[in-house]
Design an enzyme around this catalytic site. Structure first.
Site, mmCIF file in Angstrom:
data_model
loop_
_atom_site.group_PDB
_atom_site.id
_atom_site.type_symbol
_atom_site.label_atom_id
_atom_site.label_comp_id
_atom_site.label_asym_id
_atom_site.label_seq_id
_atom_site.Cartn_x
_atom_site.Cartn_y
_atom_site.Cartn_z
ATOM 1 N NE ARG A 15 -1.979 -3.316 -4.175
ATOM 2 C CZ ARG A 15 -2.158 -3.486 -2.865
ATOM 3 N NH1 ARG A 15 -2.129 -2.455 -2.054
ATOM 4 N NH2 ARG A 15 -2.381 -4.679 -2.362
ATOM 5 N N GLY A 53 0.776 -1.238 0.000
ATOM 6 C CA GLY A 53 0.000 0.000 0.000
ATOM 7 C C GLY A 53 0.806 1.285 0.000
ATOM 8 C CG ASP A 85 -8.971 0.656 8.801
ATOM 9 O OD1 ASP A 85 -9.779 0.856 9.712
ATOM 10 O OD2 ASP A 85 -9.335 0.295 7.671
ATOM 11 C CD GLU A 125 1.164 0.834 6.708
ATOM 12 O OE1 GLU A 125 0.950 1.028 5.501
ATOM 13 O OE2 GLU A 125 0.861 -0.218 7.282
ATOM 14 C CE LYS A 168 -10.853 3.914 6.481
ATOM 15 N NZ LYS A 168 -11.269 2.562 6.010
ATOM 16 N N GLY A 206 -5.215 -0.011 13.303
ATOM 17 C CA GLY A 206 -3.953 0.211 14.006
ATOM 18 C C GLY A 206 -3.202 -1.080 14.294
HETATM 19 C C1 PRP Z 1 -3.552 -2.061 4.617
HETATM 20 C C2 PRP Z 1 -2.838 -0.727 4.700
HETATM 21 C C3 PRP Z 1 -2.147 -0.783 6.037
HETATM 22 C C4 PRP Z 1 -3.097 -1.622 6.885
HETATM 23 C C5 PRP Z 1 -3.925 -0.726 7.758
HETATM 24 O O1 PRP Z 1 -2.620 -3.025 4.179
HETATM 25 O O2 PRP Z 1 -1.921 -0.610 3.645
HETATM 26 O O3 PRP Z 1 -0.903 -1.429 5.924
HETATM 27 O O4 PRP Z 1 -3.963 -2.314 5.954
HETATM 28 O O5 PRP Z 1 -4.922 -1.468 8.423
HETATM 29 P P1 PRP Z 1 -4.954 -1.667 9.995
HETATM 30 O O6 PRP Z 1 -4.670 -0.353 10.638
HETATM 31 O O7 PRP Z 1 -6.390 -2.115 10.251
HETATM 32 O O8 PRP Z 1 -3.988 -2.731 10.342
HETATM 33 P P2 PRP Z 1 -3.069 -4.455 3.683
HETATM 34 O O9 PRP Z 1 -2.952 -5.418 4.795
HETATM 35 O O10 PRP Z 1 -4.398 -4.358 2.997
HETATM 36 O O11 PRP Z 1 -1.946 -4.845 2.634
HETATM 37 P P3 PRP Z 1 -1.517 -4.002 1.352
HETATM 38 O O12 PRP Z 1 -0.781 -2.797 1.839
HETATM 39 O O13 PRP Z 1 -0.642 -4.931 0.586
HETATM 40 O O14 PRP Z 1 -2.778 -3.639 0.628
HETATM 41 MG MG MG Z 2 -4.748 -3.826 1.180
HETATM 42 MN MN MN Z 3 -0.501 -2.048 3.804
#
Ligand code: PRP
Ligand code: MG
Ligand code: MN
Length: 179
Positions: free
Chosen positions: A166, A43, A104, A100, A132, A106
């Site tokens: 993305r 991400g 979300d 990051e 968020k 956390g």
């Molecule tokens: C998403 C985002 C953060 C994480 C946030 O990654 O990029 O790394 O979730 O969520 P949280 O605060 O609830 O933990 P994801 O796991 O979707 O992987 P990606 O970055 O490869 O999409």
């Molecule tokens: Mg993701």
């Molecule tokens: Mn991520």
């Protein structure tokens, strides 16, 4: 569940302006120091590449990457976090900045902070483009923050839904399609 993109939440030009301000803040704080920018795959890829270019040459910047899994294909956090790809280099005694795209629940960041702190860096800070706060399950520090957003599922500028969208330059909300 299928999703379709709905409306723009943060425009490309708003991201650009904010990134340049954060880049200046980082430049000021780390001037004359070595800084390891740790991008969290996948991400944070867009944000890291733009943010790094907003940090001036008086900071000795290097990149490293980590990949952890939490969401899988769902839009809801599973709460399960594991290291898929670890850092290439030792961060002991280094100034480290976790980059990051979004905080979300956390859970991802909380796990990363715990793992990386354990390696005894000189400092460990967090830069997140999106915050968020309504969804937070664990409290985490965010030293540099782009935008606070409402509780909507968002894609674009690195963020995905099931791996899609993305590549979009702006940040969009998505909505489920009834079928
Ligand atoms: C998403 C985002 C953060 C994480 C946030 O990654 O990029 O790394 O979730 O969520 P949280 O605060 O609830 O933990 P994801 O796991 O979707 O992987 P990606 O970055 O490869 O999409
Ligand atoms: Mg993701
Ligand atoms: Mn991520």
């Amino acid at each position: 569940m299928r999703y379709e993109i709905d409306s723009i939440l943060v425009r490309e030009d708003q991201i650009r302006d904010r990134v340049s301000v954060i880049g200046r803040d980082i430049s000021e704080l780390y001037r004359g120091k070595s800084l390891v920018m740790v991008g969290i795959l996948k991400g944070a890829v867009m944000f890291l590449s733009d943010l790094a270019r907003a940090v001036d040459k008086d900071v000795d910047v290097s990149f490293d990457f980590m990949s952890v899994s939490s969401y899988g294909k769902s839009t809801e956090s599973s709460g399960v976090v594991r290291i898929v790809k670890d850092l290439d280099s030792d961060i002991r005694g280094k100034d480290v900045l976790i980059v990051e795209d979004i905080v979300d629940s956390g859970l991802t960041l909380s796990y990363l902070l715990q793992v990386l702190n354990h390696r005894e860096p000189a400092s460990l800070s967090v830069c997140a483009l999106l915050d968020k706060p309504e969804r937070r399950k664990v409290q985490v520090p965010i030293n540099f923050r782009g935008f606070v957003i409402p509780d909507a599922f968002v894609v674009g500028y690195g963020l995905d839904a099931g791996g899609r969208w993305r590549h979009l330059p702006s940040i969009w909300s998505v909505r489920p399609v009834q079928d």
